[in-house]
Design a protein around this motif. Structure first.
Motif, mmCIF file in Angstrom:
data_model
loop_
_atom_site.group_PDB
_atom_site.id
_atom_site.type_symbol
_atom_site.label_atom_id
_atom_site.label_comp_id
_atom_site.label_asym_id
_atom_site.label_seq_id
_atom_site.Cartn_x
_atom_site.Cartn_y
_atom_site.Cartn_z
ATOM 1 N N GLN A 68 0.848 -1.179 0.000
ATOM 2 C CA GLN A 68 0.000 0.000 0.000
ATOM 3 C C GLN A 68 0.889 1.236 0.000
ATOM 4 O OE1 GLN A 68 -2.473 0.089 3.431
ATOM 5 N NE2 GLN A 68 -3.975 1.419 2.488
ATOM 6 N N THR A 69 0.574 2.176 -0.863
ATOM 7 C CA THR A 69 1.384 3.374 -0.946
ATOM 8 C C THR A 69 0.534 4.589 -0.665
ATOM 9 O OG1 THR A 69 0.952 3.600 -3.303
ATOM 10 C CG2 THR A 69 2.943 2.403 -2.670
ATOM 11 N N ALA A 70 1.151 5.607 -0.130
ATOM 12 C CA ALA A 70 0.452 6.867 0.079
ATOM 13 C C ALA A 70 0.477 7.619 -1.238
ATOM 14 C CB ALA A 70 1.142 7.666 1.171
ATOM 15 N N GLN A 71 -0.696 7.841 -1.800
ATOM 16 C CA GLN A 71 -0.791 8.566 -3.048
ATOM 17 C C GLN A 71 -0.909 10.053 -2.744
ATOM 18 O OE1 GLN A 71 -0.410 7.263 -6.047
ATOM 19 N NE2 GLN A 71 -0.086 5.321 -5.046
ATOM 20 N N PRO A 72 -0.161 10.881 -3.459
ATOM 21 C CA PRO A 72 -0.284 12.308 -3.249
ATOM 22 C C PRO A 72 -1.642 12.788 -3.717
ATOM 23 C CG PRO A 72 1.075 11.871 -5.167
ATOM 24 C CD PRO A 72 0.764 10.542 -4.525
ATOM 25 N N ALA A 73 -2.249 13.683 -2.970
ATOM 26 C CA ALA A 73 -3.532 14.246 -3.376
ATOM 27 C C ALA A 73 -3.270 15.252 -4.489
ATOM 28 C CB ALA A 73 -4.216 14.908 -2.194
ATOM 29 N N LEU A 74 -3.931 15.048 -5.603
ATOM 30 C CA LEU A 74 -3.755 15.938 -6.738
ATOM 31 C C LEU A 74 -4.790 17.065 -6.716
ATOM 32 C CD1 LEU A 74 -3.236 13.211 -9.481
ATOM 33 C CD2 LEU A 74 -1.476 14.553 -8.341
ATOM 34 N N THR A 75 -5.916 16.846 -6.045
ATOM 35 C CA THR A 75 -6.974 17.856 -5.996
ATOM 36 C C THR A 75 -7.024 18.508 -4.628
ATOM 37 O OG1 THR A 75 -8.572 16.175 -5.342
ATOM 38 C CG2 THR A 75 -8.450 16.705 -7.676
ATOM 39 N N ARG A 76 -7.593 19.675 -4.613
ATOM 40 C CA ARG A 76 -7.815 20.394 -3.355
ATOM 41 C C ARG A 76 -9.315 20.495 -3.134
ATOM 42 N NH1 ARG A 76 -3.729 23.364 -5.898
ATOM 43 N NH2 ARG A 76 -1.743 23.066 -4.888
ATOM 44 N N ARG A 77 -9.858 19.511 -2.471
ATOM 45 C CA ARG A 77 -11.294 19.480 -2.224
ATOM 46 C C ARG A 77 -11.644 20.403 -1.062
ATOM 47 N NH1 ARG A 77 -9.514 14.411 -3.031
ATOM 48 N NH2 ARG A 77 -10.322 13.352 -4.852
ATOM 49 N N PRO A 78 -12.832 21.007 -1.118
ATOM 50 C CA PRO A 78 -13.263 21.866 -0.006
ATOM 51 C C PRO A 78 -13.425 21.055 1.276
ATOM 52 C CG PRO A 78 -14.770 22.022 -1.893
ATOM 53 C CD PRO A 78 -13.782 20.954 -2.200
ATOM 54 N N HIS A 99 -15.884 27.443 -7.310
ATOM 55 C CA HIS A 99 -15.025 26.246 -7.284
ATOM 56 C C HIS A 99 -14.094 26.180 -8.495
ATOM 57 C CE1 HIS A 99 -16.791 24.253 -3.818
ATOM 58 N NE2 HIS A 99 -17.991 24.557 -4.281
ATOM 59 N N PHE A 100 -14.616 26.580 -9.652
ATOM 60 C CA PHE A 100 -13.879 26.430 -10.910
ATOM 61 C C PHE A 100 -14.005 27.728 -11.720
ATOM 62 C CE2 PHE A 100 -15.879 22.375 -9.694
ATOM 63 C CZ PHE A 100 -14.742 21.665 -9.361
ATOM 64 N N PRO A 101 -13.059 28.631 -11.557
ATOM 65 C CA PRO A 101 -13.160 29.935 -12.225
ATOM 66 C C PRO A 101 -13.223 29.860 -13.753
ATOM 67 C CG PRO A 101 -11.492 29.984 -10.512
ATOM 68 C CD PRO A 101 -11.924 28.563 -10.654
ATOM 69 N N THR A 102 -12.681 28.784 -14.337
ATOM 70 C CA THR A 102 -12.715 28.647 -15.798
ATOM 71 C C THR A 102 -13.143 27.236 -16.182
ATOM 72 O OG1 THR A 102 -10.448 27.840 -16.035
ATOM 73 C CG2 THR A 102 -10.741 30.247 -15.991
ATOM 74 N N ARG A 103 -13.547 27.088 -17.424
ATOM 75 C CA ARG A 103 -13.895 25.763 -17.956
ATOM 76 C C ARG A 103 -12.692 24.826 -17.849
ATOM 77 N NH1 ARG A 103 -17.868 23.790 -21.309
ATOM 78 N NH2 ARG A 103 -17.285 22.036 -22.624
ATOM 79 N N ALA A 104 -11.507 25.368 -18.132
ATOM 80 C CA ALA A 104 -10.288 24.560 -18.047
ATOM 81 C C ALA A 104 -10.079 24.022 -16.631
ATOM 82 C CB ALA A 104 -9.080 25.370 -18.483
ATOM 83 N N ASP A 105 -10.363 24.840 -15.612
ATOM 84 C CA ASP A 105 -10.225 24.388 -14.220
ATOM 85 C C ASP A 105 -11.162 23.222 -13.931
ATOM 86 O OD1 ASP A 105 -8.304 26.345 -13.579
ATOM 87 O OD2 ASP A 105 -9.870 27.804 -13.039
ATOM 88 N N LEU A 106 -12.380 23.298 -14.443
ATOM 89 C CA LEU A 106 -13.350 22.225 -14.226
ATOM 90 C C LEU A 106 -12.928 20.951 -14.948
ATOM 91 C CD1 LEU A 106 -16.015 21.177 -13.107
ATOM 92 C CD2 LEU A 106 -17.166 22.248 -15.071
ATOM 93 N N ILE A 107 -12.511 21.071 -16.186
ATOM 94 C CA ILE A 107 -12.073 19.903 -16.956
ATOM 95 C C ILE A 107 -10.886 19.234 -16.259
ATOM 96 C CG2 ILE A 107 -11.035 19.160 -19.136
ATOM 97 C CD1 ILE A 107 -12.641 21.511 -20.442
ATOM 98 N N GLU A 108 -9.945 20.042 -15.821
ATOM 99 C CA GLU A 108 -8.772 19.502 -15.132
ATOM 100 C C GLU A 108 -9.177 18.782 -13.849
ATOM 101 O OE1 GLU A 108 -5.028 21.317 -12.739
ATOM 102 O OE2 GLU A 108 -5.290 22.059 -14.795
ATOM 103 N N ALA A 109 -10.099 19.365 -13.090
ATOM 104 C CA ALA A 109 -10.533 18.742 -11.832
ATOM 105 C C ALA A 109 -11.193 17.386 -12.083
ATOM 106 C CB ALA A 109 -11.479 19.677 -11.082
ATOM 107 N N VAL A 110 -12.015 17.298 -13.126
ATOM 108 C CA VAL A 110 -12.661 16.021 -13.457
ATOM 109 C C VAL A 110 -11.599 14.984 -13.827
ATOM 110 C CG1 VAL A 110 -14.207 14.839 -15.082
ATOM 111 C CG2 VAL A 110 -14.836 17.077 -14.159
ATOM 112 N N TYR A 111 -10.663 15.379 -14.658
ATOM 113 C CA TYR A 111 -9.589 14.478 -15.081
ATOM 114 C C TYR A 111 -8.798 13.976 -13.871
ATOM 115 C CZ TYR A 111 -5.360 12.910 -17.519
ATOM 116 O OH TYR A 111 -4.304 12.179 -17.980
ATOM 117 N N VAL A 112 -8.422 14.893 -13.000
ATOM 118 C CA VAL A 112 -7.618 14.539 -11.827
ATOM 119 C C VAL A 112 -8.409 13.638 -10.876
ATOM 120 C CG1 VAL A 112 -6.525 15.500 -9.760
ATOM 121 C CG2 VAL A 112 -6.049 16.489 -12.007
#
Length: 195
Positions: free
Chosen positions: A5-15, A61-74
Motif C-alpha cells: 500500500q502506498t500513500a498517493q499524493p492528493a492531486l486535488t484540493r477538495r473543499p 469552485h472552478f473559475p474557468t472551464r479549463a479548471d473544471l475539466i482539469e478537476a474532473v480528469y484529476v
C-alpha cells in the motif's frame, strides 16, 4: 500501511466544509457526465444546472472551464490510483493484472475527457506530469510485488508496462472483445517463464 500500500499524493484540493464538498462533488459528477457524452459542448450553465447549483457556485469552485475539466480528469486519475489499494490482498499476479485491466478501462473510456483537456492544456502541463507520477506510484508496488514473487518478468518497468497496455486501450474502432483478447495476449507475455 502495508508494504504494497502506498500513500498517493492528493492531486486535488477538495473543499473542507460539508456543504461546499457536496457542491464540489455534484459539479464534478455533472461535468464528468457532460464531458464523456458524445456531444462534449455542454456549457458551464448546463453543468451547474445538472449539478443542482447556481452558476456562481460553479465559478467559486472552478473559475474557468479549463479548471473544471482539469478537476474532473484529476478526480478520475485519483480514483484509479486508489483502486490499486483495493487489490493489495490479492495474489501478486492477480493484483497487477486486475489493476492493469482497470487502467485499460480508464484509458478507453476517458479519451473524450483527455481530448477536452488537451484542447486547453499543453501535453507537458504540470497536471499531466503529476498524474503520470500518480499512475506510476500506484502501479509500481503491484509490479514490484509480482516481480519479487517470480510471477512476472523482472526486466520491465512500470512506465513500459503502462505504455504497452495504454497503447492497447487506444486502438481505434475495435470492439471491446477484440481489445480484451489483445490485452490478454500482451499480459500473458509479461509473465515470467523458465527456459
Amino acid at each position: 500501511m502495508s508494504a504494497t500500500q502506498t500513500a498517493q499524493p492528493a492531486l486535488t484540493r477538495r473543499p473542507k466544509r460539508a456543504d461546499a464538498r457536496r457542491n464540489y462533488d455534484s459539479l464534478i459528477a455533472a461535468a464528468r457526465e457532460a464531458f464523456t457524452e458524445r456531444d462534449r459542448s455542454a456549457s458551464l450553465e448546463d453543468i451547474a444546472r445538472r449539478a443542482g447549483v447556481g452558476i456562481g457556485t460553479l465559478y467559486r469552485h472552478f473559475p474557468t472551464r479549463a479548471d473544471l475539466i482539469e478537476a474532473v480528469y484529476v478526480e478520475e486519475v485519483e480514483a484509479l490510483c486508489r483502486s490499486a489499494d483495493d487489490l493489495r490482498d490479492a495474489p501478486p499476479w492477480d493484483a497487477l493484472v486486475g489493476w492493469l485491466r482497470r487502467f485499460v478501462g480508464y484509458v478507453a473510456t476517458k479519451q473524450a475527457l483527455a481530448e477536452e483537456l488537451f484542447a486547453v492544456a499543453d501535453r507537458d502541463a504540470e497536471v499531466f506530469k503529476s498524474c503520470r507520477v500518480a499512475f506510476y506510484g500506484a502501479g509500481e508496488p503491484l509490479l514490484r510485488r509480482a516481480q519479487e514473487t517470480g510471477a512476472m518478468r523482472s526486466d520491465l518497468s512500470i512506465d513500459e508496462v503502462l505504455a504497452l497496455v495504454g497503447g492497447i486501450a487506444k486502438i481505434p474502432a475495435m470492439d471491446p472483445a477484440t481489445i480484451e483478447r489483445i490485452l490478454s495476449v500482451a499480459l500473458d507475455g509479461l509473465r515470467y517463464r523458465t527456459s
